[in-house]
Design a protein around this motif. Structure first.
Motif, PDB file in Angstrom:
ATOM      1  N   ASP A   1      41.021  30.098  45.720  1.00  0.00           N
ATOM      2  CA  ASP A   1      42.427  29.713  45.643  1.00  0.00           C
ATOM      3  C   ASP A   1      43.280  30.638  46.512  1.00  0.00           C
ATOM      4  N   LYS A   2      42.977  31.930  46.457  1.00  0.00           N
ATOM      5  CA  LYS A   2      43.692  32.916  47.274  1.00  0.00           C
ATOM      6  C   LYS A   2      43.473  32.635  48.758  1.00  0.00           C
ATOM      7  N   LYS A   3      42.219  32.368  49.104  1.00  0.00           N
ATOM      8  CA  LYS A   3      41.887  32.097  50.512  1.00  0.00           C
ATOM      9  C   LYS A   3      42.598  30.838  51.003  1.00  0.00           C
ATOM     10  N   LEU A   4      42.602  29.817  50.161  1.00  0.00           N
ATOM     11  CA  LEU A   4      43.266  28.564  50.542  1.00  0.00           C
ATOM     12  C   LEU A   4      44.748  28.816  50.803  1.00  0.00           C
ATOM     13  N   TRP A   5      45.381  29.566  49.901  1.00  0.00           N
ATOM     14  CA  TRP A   5      46.810  29.828  50.058  1.00  0.00           C
ATOM     15  C   TRP A   5      47.073  30.634  51.322  1.00  0.00           C
ATOM     16  N   SER A   6      46.217  31.619  51.599  1.00  0.00           N
ATOM     17  CA  SER A   6      46.417  32.429  52.804  1.00  0.00           C
ATOM     18  C   SER A   6      46.284  31.576  54.067  1.00  0.00           C
ATOM     19  N   LYS A   7      45.490  30.521  53.992  1.00  0.00           N
ATOM     20  CA  LYS A   7      45.342  29.648  55.159  1.00  0.00           C
ATOM     21  C   LYS A   7      46.495  28.646  55.264  1.00  0.00           C
TER      22      LYS A   7
ATOM     23  N   PHE B   1      49.018  39.860  45.640  1.00  0.00           N
ATOM     24  CA  PHE B   1      48.864  39.255  46.967  1.00  0.00           C
ATOM     25  C   PHE B   1      49.841  38.121  47.247  1.00  0.00           C
ATOM     26  N   GLY B   2      50.866  37.995  46.441  1.00  0.00           N
ATOM     27  CA  GLY B   2      51.892  37.002  46.713  1.00  0.00           C
ATOM     28  C   GLY B   2      51.452  35.569  46.503  1.00  0.00           C
ATOM     29  N   HIS B   3      50.445  35.377  45.679  1.00  0.00           N
ATOM     30  CA  HIS B   3      49.978  34.029  45.362  1.00  0.00           C
ATOM     31  C   HIS B   3      51.034  33.343  44.497  1.00  0.00           C
ATOM     32  N   PRO B   4      51.416  32.109  44.820  1.00  0.00           N
ATOM     33  CA  PRO B   4      52.515  31.492  44.089  1.00  0.00           C
ATOM     34  C   PRO B   4      52.199  31.101  42.648  1.00  0.00           C
ATOM     35  N   ASP B   5      50.919  31.010  42.304  1.00  0.00           N
ATOM     36  CA  ASP B   5      50.598  30.576  40.948  1.00  0.00           C
ATOM     37  C   ASP B   5      50.411  31.798  40.054  1.00  0.00           C
ATOM     38  N   HIS B   6      51.478  32.123  39.308  1.00  0.00           N
ATOM     39  CA  HIS B   6      51.451  33.345  38.506  1.00  0.00           C
ATOM     40  C   HIS B   6      50.408  33.284  37.394  1.00  0.00           C
ATOM     41  N   GLU B   7      49.974  32.063  37.095  1.00  0.00           N
ATOM     42  CA  GLU B   7      49.000  31.927  36.004  1.00  0.00           C
ATOM     43  C   GLU B   7      47.555  31.968  36.498  1.00  0.00           C
TER      44      GLU B   7
END
Lengths: 174, 138
Positions: free
Chosen positions: A33-39, B23-29
């Motif tokens: 999920d992190k990788k997808l968002w970074s892309k 890491f600034g991921h928008p999904d806080h959950e």
């Protein structure tokens, strides 16, 4: 809970399969999920389109899932930004309201001061004009000069009055 | 027909105790978010042999029932480790199901013994709330 230890059954009433093929089981976790968002979050800076086929191959994940997940991440990101903007705007509005109130108070003070000065100026000018006026000089009580002049004029008037009285008496032949 | 996307959010207080994402991921959950990516569809004309397969390690079963218009009418979670709290579909997508569940309570671990009293009281209250919400679903 993941694809290995969890299975989901979707029971659809009133519909036949009509050639629908179940999507394959795949693994999706926080790392992916992190990788997808970074892309996908870089989309728009340099890349004008997202190569979903390539992403699907890289992540070993069906395209439909990547698209839906990306949409959800973007939607949440926008919501976060919206909240941040709202918070900052509220802060700015509150700040400007305080500034407005302060400046309004200051202006009021300035206006009062200006008004006071103007009034004082006008009053003093008016007073000068009034004092220089012969007519009013005669009527201003307590003014020594005025009193002197009015006394002299009164005496002149009284002389005139006597002459008029005499003329009237003469005319009436009394 | 679009495929369903099923996510499960674990409401257990333990996820709130972990350090926040950096890491600034928008999904806080995300830390409490799980993706159920093994979805099988059962249509009216399917035979009852759907459940057969190489699903030996299955611990949790989610059953989503829909009507002919693919609107979700009921969700069931069969698990020894999770309890279903509630479910909802995304406002803009009927095929996206978000399940709120509660994982089995566990000891907080040695590291939490060092937490200040105020934080421990806060955790105690949160767990009480969670127990109450669990009780309400029974």
């Amino acid at each position: 809970m993941n694809a290995e230890n969890t299975i989901v059954y979707v029971k659809i009433s009133g519909r036949t399969r009509d050639g629908f093929v179940d999507p394959p089981k795949f693994k999706w976790d926080l790392e992916k999920d992190k990788k997808l968002w970074s892309k996908v979050s870089r989309f728009g800076n340099q890349k004008k389109t997202i190569d979903w086929v390539r992403l699907s191959r890289d992540f070993e994940t069906p395209e439909y899932f990547l698209r839906k997940r990306s949409y959800r991440l973007f939607a949440k990101h926008l919501k976060m930004l919206e909240q941040e903007i709202e918070t900052k705007t509220r802060g700015l509005t509150a700040g400007s309201e305080i500034e407005d109130t302060d400046s309004a108070n200051n202006n009021e003070e300035f206006e009062d001061n200006d008004g006071g000065e103007d009034d004082e100026f006008l009053a003093s000018e008016g007073l000068k004009n009034l004092r220089s006026s012969k007519i009013l000089n005669q009527k201003v009580p307590g003014d020594a000069r005025a009193a002197e002049s009015s006394l002299s004029e009164l005496s002149n008037l009284s002389v005139s009055k006597s002459a008029l009285e005499e003329a009237l008496l003469d005319r009436l032949q009394l | 027909m679009d495929a369903f996307v099923v996510t499960v959010v674990d409401r257990n207080v333990k996820h709130g105790l972990a350090p926040a994402l950096k890491f600034g991921h928008p999904d806080h959950e995300s830390q409490a978010l799980m993706f159920a990516c093994n979805v099988k569809y059962i249509f009216e004309d399917d035979e009852e042999s759907v459940a057969e397969g190489d699903d030996g390690g299955i611990e949790n079963v989610v059953v989503i029932e829909t009507n002919g218009g693919l609107k979700v009418t009921n969700v069931e979670l069969i698990s020894e480790r999770f309890k279903l709290l509630e479910y909802e579909t995304a406002e803009d997508d009927n095929h996206e199901v978000v399940i709120s569940a509660m994982s089995k309570f566990e000891g907080l671990g040695e590291e939490f013994r060092e937490l200040p009293l105020e934080r421990l009281v806060e955790i105690y209250r949160l767990r009480n709330d969670q127990l109450e919400s669990l009780f309400n679903t029974l």
